[in-house]
Design a protein around this motif. Structure first.
Motif, PDB file in Angstrom:
ATOM      1  N   GLY A 399      51.311   8.209  -8.292  1.00  0.00           N
ATOM      2  CA  GLY A 399      52.432   8.952  -8.865  1.00  0.00           C
ATOM      3  C   GLY A 399      53.703   8.825  -8.029  1.00  0.00           C
ATOM      4  N   GLY A 400      53.892   7.686  -7.407  1.00  0.00           N
ATOM      5  CA  GLY A 400      55.131   7.443  -6.662  1.00  0.00           C
ATOM      6  C   GLY A 400      55.140   8.033  -5.256  1.00  0.00           C
ATOM      7  N   LYS A 401      54.008   8.599  -4.849  1.00  0.00           N
ATOM      8  CA  LYS A 401      53.969   9.253  -3.542  1.00  0.00           C
ATOM      9  C   LYS A 401      54.272   8.284  -2.402  1.00  0.00           C
ATOM     10  CE  LYS A 401      51.312  12.700  -1.211  1.00  0.00           C
ATOM     11  NZ  LYS A 401      50.021  12.923  -0.659  1.00  0.00           N
ATOM     12  N   GLU A 402      53.792   7.043  -2.573  1.00  0.00           N
ATOM     13  CA  GLU A 402      53.987   6.058  -1.495  1.00  0.00           C
ATOM     14  C   GLU A 402      55.464   5.701  -1.322  1.00  0.00           C
ATOM     15  OE1 GLU A 402      52.749   5.449  -4.469  1.00  0.00           O
ATOM     16  OE2 GLU A 402      52.945   3.368  -5.091  1.00  0.00           O
ATOM     17  N   VAL A 403      56.281   5.940  -2.366  1.00  0.00           N
ATOM     18  CA  VAL A 403      57.721   5.688  -2.210  1.00  0.00           C
ATOM     19  C   VAL A 403      58.329   6.797  -1.346  1.00  0.00           C
ATOM     20  CG1 VAL A 403      59.890   5.273  -3.408  1.00  0.00           C
ATOM     21  CG2 VAL A 403      57.735   4.624  -4.506  1.00  0.00           C
ATOM     22  N   LYS A 404      57.976   8.038  -1.689  1.00  0.00           N
ATOM     23  CA  LYS A 404      58.520   9.181  -0.932  1.00  0.00           C
ATOM     24  C   LYS A 404      58.146   9.130   0.536  1.00  0.00           C
ATOM     25  CE  LYS A 404      58.463  13.079  -4.161  1.00  0.00           C
ATOM     26  NZ  LYS A 404      57.603  14.255  -4.400  1.00  0.00           N
ATOM     27  N   THR A 405      56.958   8.631   0.842  1.00  0.00           N
ATOM     28  CA  THR A 405      56.517   8.653   2.241  1.00  0.00           C
ATOM     29  C   THR A 405      56.912   7.382   2.987  1.00  0.00           C
ATOM     30  OG1 THR A 405      54.377   7.850   1.495  1.00  0.00           O
ATOM     31  CG2 THR A 405      54.553  10.209   1.888  1.00  0.00           C
ATOM     32  N   HIS A 406      57.616   6.487   2.331  1.00  0.00           N
ATOM     33  CA  HIS A 406      58.077   5.267   3.014  1.00  0.00           C
ATOM     34  C   HIS A 406      59.041   5.652   4.152  1.00  0.00           C
ATOM     35  CE1 HIS A 406      60.112   1.462   3.736  1.00  0.00           C
ATOM     36  NE2 HIS A 406      59.068   0.878   3.187  1.00  0.00           N
ATOM     37  N   PRO A 407      58.943   4.967   5.292  1.00  0.00           N
ATOM     38  CA  PRO A 407      59.820   5.301   6.439  1.00  0.00           C
ATOM     39  C   PRO A 407      61.316   5.278   6.105  1.00  0.00           C
ATOM     40  CG  PRO A 407      58.251   3.567   7.034  1.00  0.00           C
ATOM     41  CD  PRO A 407      57.975   3.920   5.622  1.00  0.00           C
ATOM     42  N   PHE A 408      61.694   4.567   5.049  1.00  0.00           N
ATOM     43  CA  PHE A 408      63.102   4.546   4.636  1.00  0.00           C
ATOM     44  C   PHE A 408      63.610   5.972   4.394  1.00  0.00           C
ATOM     45  CE2 PHE A 408      66.190   4.329   1.053  1.00  0.00           C
ATOM     46  CZ  PHE A 408      67.165   3.521   1.637  1.00  0.00           C
ATOM     47  N   PHE A 409      62.707   6.835   3.887  1.00  0.00           N
ATOM     48  CA  PHE A 409      63.090   8.216   3.574  1.00  0.00           C
ATOM     49  C   PHE A 409      62.777   9.190   4.715  1.00  0.00           C
ATOM     50  CE2 PHE A 409      62.643   6.759  -0.969  1.00  0.00           C
ATOM     51  CZ  PHE A 409      63.989   6.902  -1.279  1.00  0.00           C
ATOM     52  N   ARG A 410      62.641   8.657   5.922  1.00  0.00           N
ATOM     53  CA  ARG A 410      62.292   9.482   7.075  1.00  0.00           C
ATOM     54  C   ARG A 410      63.170  10.743   7.178  1.00  0.00           C
ATOM     55  NH1 ARG A 410      63.133   5.663  10.723  1.00  0.00           N
ATOM     56  NH2 ARG A 410      61.106   4.704  10.511  1.00  0.00           N
ATOM     57  N   GLN A 411      64.476  10.574   6.902  1.00  0.00           N
ATOM     58  CA  GLN A 411      65.408  11.702   7.071  1.00  0.00           C
ATOM     59  C   GLN A 411      65.324  12.742   5.961  1.00  0.00           C
ATOM     60  OE1 GLN A 411      69.379  10.343   7.269  1.00  0.00           O
ATOM     61  NE2 GLN A 411      69.035   8.960   8.979  1.00  0.00           N
ATOM     62  N   ILE A 412      64.629  12.404   4.874  1.00  0.00           N
ATOM     63  CA  ILE A 412      64.671  13.281   3.700  1.00  0.00           C
ATOM     64  C   ILE A 412      63.510  14.263   3.711  1.00  0.00           C
ATOM     65  CG2 ILE A 412      64.559  13.360   1.164  1.00  0.00           C
ATOM     66  CD1 ILE A 412      67.110  12.067   2.015  1.00  0.00           C
ATOM     67  N   ASN A 413      63.815  15.540   3.540  1.00  0.00           N
ATOM     68  CA  ASN A 413      62.780  16.551   3.352  1.00  0.00           C
ATOM     69  C   ASN A 413      62.652  16.781   1.847  1.00  0.00           C
ATOM     70  OD1 ASN A 413      61.385  18.931   2.943  1.00  0.00           O
ATOM     71  ND2 ASN A 413      62.158  19.867   4.834  1.00  0.00           N
ATOM     72  N   PHE A 414      61.641  16.160   1.248  1.00  0.00           N
ATOM     73  CA  PHE A 414      61.543  16.174  -0.208  1.00  0.00           C
ATOM     74  C   PHE A 414      61.326  17.564  -0.791  1.00  0.00           C
ATOM     75  CE2 PHE A 414      61.266  11.591   0.124  1.00  0.00           C
ATOM     76  CZ  PHE A 414      61.945  11.188  -1.014  1.00  0.00           C
ATOM     77  N   ARG A 415      60.615  18.407  -0.038  1.00  0.00           N
ATOM     78  CA  ARG A 415      60.391  19.768  -0.556  1.00  0.00           C
ATOM     79  C   ARG A 415      61.703  20.521  -0.689  1.00  0.00           C
ATOM     80  NH1 ARG A 415      54.922  22.695   0.618  1.00  0.00           N
ATOM     81  NH2 ARG A 415      53.729  21.164  -0.533  1.00  0.00           N
ATOM     82  N   MET A 416      62.531  20.404   0.349  1.00  0.00           N
ATOM     83  CA  MET A 416      63.842  21.061   0.307  1.00  0.00           C
ATOM     84  C   MET A 416      64.688  20.461  -0.808  1.00  0.00           C
ATOM     85  SD  MET A 416      64.391  23.147   3.086  1.00  0.00           S
ATOM     86  CE  MET A 416      66.005  22.883   3.806  1.00  0.00           C
ATOM     87  N   LEU A 417      64.631  19.156  -0.916  1.00  0.00           N
ATOM     88  CA  LEU A 417      65.430  18.451  -1.919  1.00  0.00           C
ATOM     89  C   LEU A 417      65.043  18.920  -3.321  1.00  0.00           C
ATOM     90  CD1 LEU A 417      67.477  16.007  -1.730  1.00  0.00           C
ATOM     91  CD2 LEU A 417      65.609  14.618  -2.591  1.00  0.00           C
ATOM     92  N   GLU A 418      63.739  18.998  -3.580  1.00  0.00           N
ATOM     93  CA  GLU A 418      63.272  19.414  -4.897  1.00  0.00           C
ATOM     94  C   GLU A 418      63.601  20.872  -5.188  1.00  0.00           C
ATOM     95  OE1 GLU A 418      59.205  18.293  -4.573  1.00  0.00           O
ATOM     96  OE2 GLU A 418      59.674  16.172  -4.841  1.00  0.00           O
ATOM     97  N   GLY A 419      63.738  21.651  -4.135  1.00  0.00           N
ATOM     98  CA  GLY A 419      64.119  23.041  -4.326  1.00  0.00           C
ATOM     99  C   GLY A 419      65.630  23.231  -4.426  1.00  0.00           C
ATOM    100  N   GLY A 420      66.368  22.139  -4.353  1.00  0.00           N
ATOM    101  CA  GLY A 420      67.828  22.230  -4.454  1.00  0.00           C
ATOM    102  C   GLY A 420      68.464  22.801  -3.202  1.00  0.00           C
ATOM    103  N   LEU A 421      67.776  22.684  -2.077  1.00  0.00           N
ATOM    104  CA  LEU A 421      68.255  23.328  -0.859  1.00  0.00           C
ATOM    105  C   LEU A 421      68.966  22.371   0.093  1.00  0.00           C
ATOM    106  CD1 LEU A 421      65.099  25.558  -0.313  1.00  0.00           C
ATOM    107  CD2 LEU A 421      67.285  26.236  -1.287  1.00  0.00           C
ATOM    108  N   VAL A 422      69.169  21.130  -0.362  1.00  0.00           N
ATOM    109  CA  VAL A 422      69.874  20.182   0.501  1.00  0.00           C
ATOM    110  C   VAL A 422      71.302  20.010  -0.014  1.00  0.00           C
ATOM    111  CG1 VAL A 422      69.915  17.832   1.403  1.00  0.00           C
ATOM    112  CG2 VAL A 422      67.723  18.968   1.009  1.00  0.00           C
ATOM    113  N   GLU A 423      72.257  20.231   0.870  1.00  0.00           N
ATOM    114  CA  GLU A 423      73.677  20.077   0.509  1.00  0.00           C
ATOM    115  C   GLU A 423      74.049  18.601   0.524  1.00  0.00           C
ATOM    116  OE1 GLU A 423      76.613  22.116  -0.071  1.00  0.00           O
ATOM    117  OE2 GLU A 423      74.916  23.346  -0.743  1.00  0.00           O
ATOM    118  N   PRO A 424      74.675  18.107  -0.530  1.00  0.00           N
ATOM    119  CA  PRO A 424      75.129  16.711  -0.477  1.00  0.00           C
ATOM    120  C   PRO A 424      76.214  16.543   0.592  1.00  0.00           C
ATOM    121  CG  PRO A 424      75.251  17.603  -2.710  1.00  0.00           C
ATOM    122  CD  PRO A 424      74.975  18.754  -1.803  1.00  0.00           C
TER     123      PRO A 424
END
Ligand code: ADP
Ligand code: MG
Ligand code: MG
Length: 441
Positions: A399-424
């Motif tokens: 379900g795309g999990k391997e994309v989210k966990t790729h080191p490219f996204f090291r800086q991204i906290n996906f839980r916060m992002l999905e909750g709308g808690l990351v400021e652009p």
């Protein structure tokens, strides 16, 4: 920019900011007046008396049931839990891990209790009457008279998209109008209906949402989330040197990734991922838009069909093989590449290769990376742009999990992002964008 556009723009900006009435029509109170409870009898008879549906999932129902609990001293101790933990928070307010809280013990146990006698009694209360009045109001047919129109936002294949405001509330939306004659002429009825039905199904902060749908004599109208920050093509190519800074690349790529995963969870393949279909809102978040080419797959089905924009088409789509979600991950690869390099992976900026040449390149040309690409960026692009869908990143049945966990996204906290808690980090200049779109359309 001509004077008409300037006037329309400033009216729009004023409307967005809201005046004393916050953009509401002077008759808004009348529009939102509750029907008399006697008018709700029919609704009371037909509405399904499901506890979760009426008291947990619907925000208005949740609120009113909570207020009812407060009127009963023996229930009021639950209501703290009820309101703070038990209910499904609205998608735009919660961290995703909380979203299924109501399913967990002991919350499930409390719900079981509340769904018995308290729920039965609630249905005889004045709070429930109020709920029926809300529902009655909500179910009134929507017509063009519910909206006020501002200016043209863009043009599409079947018609125009207008900035549109709900008179009763002052909320701004984008109204996509499909002209009936045009739709008929190009036999697009199926496509139009498909787009509306898929939009009705999705509910994600990373995909444009459908708020209302109605028709007029001449057009089918879909009222969508307003995205006034321009599209990614504009931001990549028209704002100085082509390409985006890496913090924006990570952020947009991650949000698109979440949007795709949401669509895929609903068994929808999007099939049209490209920078111009990714729109920014005024805060700088993105949403996937234009579900015209998307298709819903039945259980484990594959689909065949050469659709999309050639420059971003996956090899399996070009060679007319069957596929499921794989073209979207290819599309994400193209998008990440283009955001970094400032050009698409198989075509230089000003180049217009013939379609046969383009196909050849997509099927066999080695992608070249310049110095802007870090090792992680090269690795994720190579993974997503793998020509064999079976080996492609995103297509490993996770379900795309391997994309989210790729080191490219090291800086991204996906839980916060999905909750709308990351400021652009970047906030678009909506006035500048509006004046550009005037020139273009
Ligand atoms: P089509 O399916 O005909 O290509 P689109 O959905 O892509 O139509 O819309 C056409 C144009 O309208 C877009 O390129 C964009 O400029 C504008 N537009 C579409 N949806 C929105 C929106 N939600 N908010 C703001 N502008 C939009
Ligand atoms: Mg489009
Ligand atoms: Mg479309």
């Amino acid at each position: 920019m001509d004077i008409d556009n300037m006037v329309q723009n400033s009216a729009l900006v004023r409307a967005r900011e809201g005046g004393g009435n916050k953009g509401r029509s002077w008759r808004w109170k009348e529009m939102l007046r509750f029907p008399h409870i006697s008018e709700c009898r029919e609704l009371a008879k037909t509405i399904e008396r499901d506890y979760y549906d009426l008291c947990v999932y619907q925000p208005i129902g949740k609120k009113l049931f909570h207020l009812y609990c407060l009127t009963r001293p023996e229930l009021s101790c639950f209501s703290f839990f009820f309101y703070n933990f038990l209910c499904v928070p609205q998608a735009n307010q919660c961290v995703p891990s909380l979203a299924n809280m109501h399913l967990f013990y002991p919350f499930r146990f409390l719900h079981e209790y509340l769904s018995q006698e308290p729920f039965t009694q609630y249905q005889f209360s004045m709070h429930f009457d109020r709920f029926l009045q809300w529902k009655h109001l909500e179910r009134r047919p929507i017509t063009k008279y519910n909206f006020r129109e501002y200016r043209l936002l863009g043009k599409g294949g079947f018609g125009e998209v207008w900035a549109s405001q709900v008179r009763a509330t002052g909320m701004m939306y984008a109204c996509k109008k499909l002209e009936k004659t045009h739709v008929k002429k190009w036999q697009g009825e199926h496509m139009a209906l498909n787009e509306k039905e898929l939009l009705e199904e999705v509910d994600s902060r990373f995909v444009v949402n459908l708020a209302y749908a109605y028709e007029t004599k001449h057009s089918l109208c879909m009222v969508l989330t307003m995205m006034s920050g321009g599209d990614l093509r504009f931001h990549i190519h028209n704002m100085g040197k082509p390409g985006l800074t890496m913090d924006r690349v990570y952020f947009y790529a991650a949000e698109v990734c979440c949007g795709l995963i949401h669509l895929h969870q609903k068994s929808i393949v999007y099939r049209d991922l490209k920078p111009e279909n990714i729109l920014l809102d005024d805060k700088g978040h993105i949403r996937i838009s234009d579900l015209g080419l998307a298709v819903k797959l039945e259980d484990g089905d594959l689909v065949q069909g050469r659709v999309g924009t050639l420059y971003y088409m996956a090899p399996e789509v070009i060679s007319k093989e069957k596929y499921n979600m794989s073209p979207d991950w290819w599309g994400l690869g193209c998008l990440i590449y283009e955001m970094i390099a400032g050009k698409s992976p198989f075509r230089d900026k000003s180049e217009r290769p013939k379609s046969s040449e383009m196909e050849k390149r997509i099927i066999s040309k080695t992608v070249e990376y310049n110095e802007k690409f870090s090792t992680d960026a090269v690795d994720i692009c190579n993974g997503l742009l793998n020509r064999n869908p079976k080996h492609r990143l995103g297509c490993q049945g996770l379900g795309g999990k391997e994309v989210k966990t790729h080191p490219f996204f090291r800086q991204i906290n996906f839980r916060m992002l999905e909750g709308g808690l990351v400021e652009p980090s970047f906030k678009p200049d909506v006035i500048l964008i509006a004046s550009f779109s005037c020139w273009q359309s």
